[in-house]
Design a protein around this motif. Sequence first.
Motif, PDB file in Angstrom:
ATOM      1  N   GLU A 216      -9.140 -54.840 -90.984  1.00  0.00           N
ATOM      2  CA  GLU A 216      -7.845 -54.382 -90.464  1.00  0.00           C
ATOM      3  C   GLU A 216      -6.842 -55.524 -90.333  1.00  0.00           C
ATOM      4  N   ASP A 217      -7.337 -56.727 -90.028  1.00  0.00           N
ATOM      5  CA  ASP A 217      -6.446 -57.881 -89.941  1.00  0.00           C
ATOM      6  C   ASP A 217      -5.923 -58.281 -91.318  1.00  0.00           C
ATOM      7  N   VAL A 218      -6.805 -58.231 -92.320  1.00  0.00           N
ATOM      8  CA  VAL A 218      -6.382 -58.552 -93.680  1.00  0.00           C
ATOM      9  C   VAL A 218      -5.336 -57.560 -94.170  1.00  0.00           C
ATOM     10  N   PHE A 219      -5.552 -56.271 -93.911  1.00  0.00           N
ATOM     11  CA  PHE A 219      -4.603 -55.251 -94.362  1.00  0.00           C
ATOM     12  C   PHE A 219      -3.262 -55.393 -93.643  1.00  0.00           C
ATOM     13  N   ALA A 220      -3.295 -55.660 -92.338  1.00  0.00           N
ATOM     14  CA  ALA A 220      -2.043 -55.856 -91.594  1.00  0.00           C
ATOM     15  C   ALA A 220      -1.269 -57.044 -92.145  1.00  0.00           C
ATOM     16  N   TRP A 221      -1.981 -58.093 -92.503  1.00  0.00           N
ATOM     17  CA  TRP A 221      -1.365 -59.292 -93.088  1.00  0.00           C
ATOM     18  C   TRP A 221      -0.721 -58.971 -94.435  1.00  0.00           C
ATOM     19  N   LEU A 222      -1.497 -58.376 -95.340  1.00  0.00           N
ATOM     20  CA  LEU A 222      -1.025 -58.190 -96.712  1.00  0.00           C
ATOM     21  C   LEU A 222       0.019 -57.096 -96.854  1.00  0.00           C
ATOM     22  N   ARG A 223       0.085 -56.228 -95.873  1.00  0.00           N
ATOM     23  CA  ARG A 223       1.149 -55.219 -95.905  1.00  0.00           C
ATOM     24  C   ARG A 223       2.515 -55.811 -95.567  1.00  0.00           C
ATOM     25  N   ASP A 224       2.514 -57.021 -95.016  1.00  0.00           N
ATOM     26  CA  ASP A 224       3.790 -57.640 -94.633  1.00  0.00           C
ATOM     27  C   ASP A 224       3.768 -59.138 -94.946  1.00  0.00           C
ATOM     28  N   ILE A 225       3.602 -59.483 -96.216  1.00  0.00           N
ATOM     29  CA  ILE A 225       3.582 -60.899 -96.587  1.00  0.00           C
ATOM     30  C   ILE A 225       4.970 -61.527 -96.470  1.00  0.00           C
ATOM     31  N   LYS A 226       5.990 -60.708 -96.420  1.00  0.00           N
ATOM     32  CA  LYS A 226       7.330 -61.266 -96.184  1.00  0.00           C
ATOM     33  C   LYS A 226       7.397 -61.868 -94.789  1.00  0.00           C
ATOM     34  N   GLN A 230       6.461 -65.449 -95.712  1.00  0.00           N
ATOM     35  CA  GLN A 230       7.836 -65.626 -96.190  1.00  0.00           C
ATOM     36  C   GLN A 230       7.961 -65.426 -97.697  1.00  0.00           C
ATOM     37  N   VAL A 231       7.112 -64.557 -98.249  1.00  0.00           N
ATOM     38  CA  VAL A 231       7.191 -64.237 -99.678  1.00  0.00           C
ATOM     39  C   VAL A 231       8.297 -63.203 -99.884  1.00  0.00           C
ATOM     40  N   GLN A 232       9.257 -63.529-100.739  1.00  0.00           N
ATOM     41  CA  GLN A 232      10.394 -62.644-101.002  1.00  0.00           C
ATOM     42  C   GLN A 232      10.307 -61.967-102.368  1.00  0.00           C
ATOM     43  N   GLU A 233       9.557 -62.560-103.310  1.00  0.00           N
ATOM     44  CA  GLU A 233       9.606 -62.127-104.710  1.00  0.00           C
ATOM     45  C   GLU A 233       8.816 -60.857-105.007  1.00  0.00           C
ATOM     46  N   TYR A 234       7.826 -60.526-104.190  1.00  0.00           N
ATOM     47  CA  TYR A 234       7.032 -59.342-104.486  1.00  0.00           C
ATOM     48  C   TYR A 234       6.428 -58.790-103.202  1.00  0.00           C
ATOM     49  N   ILE A 235       5.979 -57.547-103.271  1.00  0.00           N
ATOM     50  CA  ILE A 235       5.224 -56.929-102.187  1.00  0.00           C
ATOM     51  C   ILE A 235       3.946 -56.356-102.787  1.00  0.00           C
ATOM     52  N   LEU A 236       2.986 -56.016-101.942  1.00  0.00           N
ATOM     53  CA  LEU A 236       1.705 -55.489-102.398  1.00  0.00           C
ATOM     54  C   LEU A 236       1.575 -54.018-102.027  1.00  0.00           C
ATOM     55  N   ASP A 237       1.068 -53.213-102.964  1.00  0.00           N
ATOM     56  CA  ASP A 237       0.789 -51.817-102.620  1.00  0.00           C
ATOM     57  C   ASP A 237      -0.647 -51.712-102.091  1.00  0.00           C
ATOM     58  N   GLU A 238      -1.012 -50.533-101.614  1.00  0.00           N
ATOM     59  CA  GLU A 238      -2.328 -50.346-100.984  1.00  0.00           C
ATOM     60  C   GLU A 238      -3.475 -50.595-101.955  1.00  0.00           C
ATOM     61  N   ILE A 241      -3.909 -54.353-102.265  1.00  0.00           N
ATOM     62  CA  ILE A 241      -4.514 -54.901-101.049  1.00  0.00           C
ATOM     63  C   ILE A 241      -6.010 -54.621-101.020  1.00  0.00           C
ATOM     64  N   GLU A 242      -6.389 -53.414-101.412  1.00  0.00           N
ATOM     65  CA  GLU A 242      -7.808 -53.062-101.467  1.00  0.00           C
ATOM     66  C   GLU A 242      -8.542 -53.932-102.483  1.00  0.00           C
ATOM     67  N   THR A 243      -7.888 -54.217-103.620  1.00  0.00           N
ATOM     68  CA  THR A 243      -8.506 -55.068-104.648  1.00  0.00           C
ATOM     69  C   THR A 243      -8.742 -56.475-104.109  1.00  0.00           C
ATOM     70  N   ILE A 244      -7.763 -57.022-103.379  1.00  0.00           N
ATOM     71  CA  ILE A 244      -7.915 -58.355-102.796  1.00  0.00           C
ATOM     72  C   ILE A 244      -9.069 -58.364-101.807  1.00  0.00           C
ATOM     73  N   TRP A 245      -9.131 -57.336-100.950  1.00  0.00           N
ATOM     74  CA  TRP A 245     -10.220 -57.259 -99.974  1.00  0.00           C
ATOM     75  C   TRP A 245     -11.576 -57.168-100.668  1.00  0.00           C
ATOM     76  N   GLU A 246     -11.666 -56.340-101.699  1.00  0.00           N
ATOM     77  CA  GLU A 246     -12.941 -56.167-102.393  1.00  0.00           C
ATOM     78  C   GLU A 246     -13.342 -57.424-103.160  1.00  0.00           C
TER      79      GLU A 246
END
Length: 355
Positions: A216-226, A230-238, A241-246
Amino acid sequence: MTQFKIDVTFINREKEMAELRNYLEGRPNSILFLYGPKSSGKTTLMYRLFEQIKAEKRYEINFLNLRKIFLTSYDDFIDAFFKSSSAENGLKTGTRRQYSLFGLFKLDAFTEKMLKKRQEDPFLIMEREFQRLVKKGIRPVVIIDEFHKLDGLYLPDKQKRLMVELMNFFVAMTKESHLCHVIIASSDAFFIEQVYVDSKLRKTSKFMKLDYLEKEDVFAWLRDIKKYNQVQEYILDEKQIETIWETVGGSAWEIHSILEDLFQYSLDTIAAKIKMEKVSMITDWTFDDEARNRLLRHFSKQPIRKLRELAGTCKNILGQAVKDNILYYDPVDGIYGIQGKSLEWGIKGYFEEIE
């Protein structure tokens, strides 16, 4: 201030920070050992603790990260623990030149000279400084990261191990004299095991495990990398995020590395590369060594094993697997585990290839 396209972050360690603060707020009575898998964030947590309390006048924080220091002898130990200010190096012996222990404690030039000539006991120097601080109403705190790097060093008479004598000194400062809090962090769990099974130290020490981040901490983090990076160039979809976790689980360093690579490569490319690298790592570690193959086969379908489930395995091989960051060991729970989700892929892929 320098701006970066991606910044590092510190994710939800409130529980661990509260545990550390609770330890510091009691009267010194034990050494606290912080252990856990590699890249679980032990050093980052120590730096964050240091940052939080360094401004509090009731504490004197003495923080030494031995990862940054080359240690091969007793003299290296003295140089690491007792450093002079470069601005004062030109002053002659006998002046009030000041020296810093752990970067903070001050010694005059005469004491430094006696220490270098081995006519002064460094442990007594530290004890006197602790006593001075306590009389002023200040709580001394010693934090040493990668403490196991002192292993193999001896006192000048070559009869006593420096690490053992330093540990005995810290026992005296905590449990016996109640002068100083001591926090020791180490990624070498076999060192922690030596402490844990030593009855003299076990009865004077507390143990705190720092594990990887929860899902849950990883998902909360990756849902708001901005916000967090401070990442402005891209966002991650669900799905991403699941792929990164796996792929890497809760390993904060590996997650950050993926976020950096996403500026240039697709996530599928990055994930495949990580898995391939880990398979190669396991192939190299087990090459032409049947005992190592037998050991890792225990973990090919289950990432955590109790010590009793590994009966018949040579303890030296287990120790080497820990030192080589293939496995980690938890002496409190008596379990061995794979060093992170990415290495789980490496072990799984390795046995799929050979079978």
